[in-house]
Design a protein around this motif. Sequence first.
Motif, PDB file in Angstrom:
ATOM      1  N   SER A   1       0.799  -1.220   0.000  1.00  0.00           N
ATOM      2  CA  SER A   1       0.000   0.000   0.000  1.00  0.00           C
ATOM      3  C   SER A   1       0.834   1.272   0.000  1.00  0.00           C
ATOM      4  CB  SER A   1      -0.937   0.012   1.215  1.00  0.00           C
ATOM      5  OG  SER A   1      -1.800  -1.096   1.190  1.00  0.00           O
ATOM      6  N   PHE A   2       2.110   1.172   0.340  1.00  0.00           N
ATOM      7  CA  PHE A   2       2.938   2.371   0.380  1.00  0.00           C
ATOM      8  C   PHE A   2       3.532   2.623  -0.995  1.00  0.00           C
ATOM      9  CE2 PHE A   2       6.258   5.290   1.670  1.00  0.00           C
ATOM     10  CZ  PHE A   2       5.617   6.017   2.647  1.00  0.00           C
ATOM     11  N   GLN A   3       3.270   3.812  -1.511  1.00  0.00           N
ATOM     12  CA  GLN A   3       3.738   4.161  -2.841  1.00  0.00           C
ATOM     13  C   GLN A   3       5.185   4.639  -2.772  1.00  0.00           C
ATOM     14  OE1 GLN A   3       1.210   3.549  -5.328  1.00  0.00           O
ATOM     15  NE2 GLN A   3       0.587   2.626  -3.397  1.00  0.00           N
ATOM     16  N   VAL A   4       6.094   3.911  -3.421  1.00  0.00           N
ATOM     17  CA  VAL A   4       7.521   4.238  -3.286  1.00  0.00           C
ATOM     18  C   VAL A   4       8.137   4.746  -4.584  1.00  0.00           C
ATOM     19  CG1 VAL A   4       7.900   2.656  -1.375  1.00  0.00           C
ATOM     20  CG2 VAL A   4       8.103   1.795  -3.705  1.00  0.00           C
ATOM     21  N   ASN A   5       7.323   4.900  -5.639  1.00  0.00           N
ATOM     22  CA  ASN A   5       7.787   5.499  -6.887  1.00  0.00           C
ATOM     23  C   ASN A   5       9.106   4.904  -7.385  1.00  0.00           C
ATOM     24  OD1 ASN A   5       5.591   7.332  -6.915  1.00  0.00           O
ATOM     25  ND2 ASN A   5       6.662   8.623  -5.444  1.00  0.00           N
ATOM     26  N   GLY A   6       9.168   3.591  -7.429  1.00  0.00           N
ATOM     27  CA  GLY A   6      10.347   2.923  -7.949  1.00  0.00           C
ATOM     28  C   GLY A   6      11.437   2.699  -6.932  1.00  0.00           C
ATOM     29  N   GLN A   7      11.301   3.261  -5.740  1.00  0.00           N
ATOM     30  CA  GLN A   7      12.311   3.047  -4.708  1.00  0.00           C
ATOM     31  C   GLN A   7      12.116   1.671  -4.074  1.00  0.00           C
ATOM     32  OE1 GLN A   7      10.968   6.768  -2.851  1.00  0.00           O
ATOM     33  NE2 GLN A   7      13.114   7.373  -2.755  1.00  0.00           N
ATOM     34  N   LYS A   8      13.156   1.180  -3.453  1.00  0.00           N
ATOM     35  CA  LYS A   8      13.120  -0.181  -2.917  1.00  0.00           C
ATOM     36  C   LYS A   8      12.747  -0.195  -1.440  1.00  0.00           C
ATOM     37  CE  LYS A   8      15.887  -4.379  -2.410  1.00  0.00           C
ATOM     38  NZ  LYS A   8      17.215  -4.995  -2.572  1.00  0.00           N
ATOM     39  N   PRO A   9      11.581  -0.794  -1.095  1.00  0.00           N
ATOM     40  CA  PRO A   9      11.205  -0.903   0.315  1.00  0.00           C
ATOM     41  C   PRO A   9      11.886  -2.106   0.958  1.00  0.00           C
ATOM     42  CG  PRO A   9       9.460  -1.802  -1.051  1.00  0.00           C
ATOM     43  CD  PRO A   9      10.532  -1.306  -1.993  1.00  0.00           C
TER      44      PRO A   9
END
Length: 242
Positions: free
Chosen positions: A90-98
Motif C-alpha cells: 500500500s505504500f507508494q515508493v515510486n520505484g524506490q526499494k522498500p
Amino acid sequence: MADLIYKKIIDSLRKEIELGKFPDMKLPDERSLAEQYAVSRSSIKRALGNMAEQGIIFKKRGSGTFINPLYLKQDSGFNYSGKNLGITDSFQVNGQKPSIKVLEFDVIRPDEELQDNLFLKPGEFVYSFKRLRLIDSVPFMIETGYIPIKLAPELSEEIASESIFNYVETELEQEVNKTYLTITAAPSDEEGQELLDLNPNEPVGLMEGIFFLNDGTPFEFSTMKLHYKYFKYDSFVDLDNR
C-alpha cells in the motif's frame, strides 16, 4: 481471471491519467473502453466502479466519467487498494526499494487490553514484534505488532522480515482487508529520534489500529510511528450508497 482483467484495466487507466493522456479530464465511454481493451463492458464497469470508490474518477449523470482533479495533486504515501492492507503493497515508493528490518520478535502473554483488542481468551499467547521499515535504506516507520499464535502458528522472524499480510494471503489463503485506524501526531520520543533520525523538536505521525481477516476475525493489533515527512493522507468519502 476476471479479477486480473479488471485490475490490468485500472493499472493502465491510472498510468494514462498520470501521463496526462486525457487533457479534457474526461474518460472515453464504456463502449469505447471495452473496444480499446478488447474486454466485456462488465469488466470496464467493474474497473471504473473500483476507481470511483478510490476517488480517482467520478461519474456525472448525463455527461460521462471524469478524472478527480485532486487525485492528480495528491502525493499521499499510502494508497489502500487491492486485496490486503499491508504497508508493503500500500505504500507508494515510486520505484524506490522498500525493505524491513526486524528489531524484536517474541512470544508473549497479552495484557487485558490486548486480549480485548484481539478477542482473546485468558491463556492465549501472541507473537510480539517490532519492525523498522525503510525506503532505499532510509527509515520511515517503526511498527509494533501483535498477532495471535492460533491464527498464524508458523509465523517466524524470517516471515516477519517480509510482508506478513502477503504471507497470510499466499500460505493461509485469507485476506487482511478491513481495519479500524486511529491517526494522530505527537512529539518524537527517544526511539523515534534514534531510529527515524529525527531531531528532538520534530514530530512523528502515529497510527494505531486493528486489522481484520476477510471473515471478520481480528488478526493484528499494531502501532505505527512514522517520520513526519511521510505523514500525509488523502481521503475520499462517498455516502451515495446509504
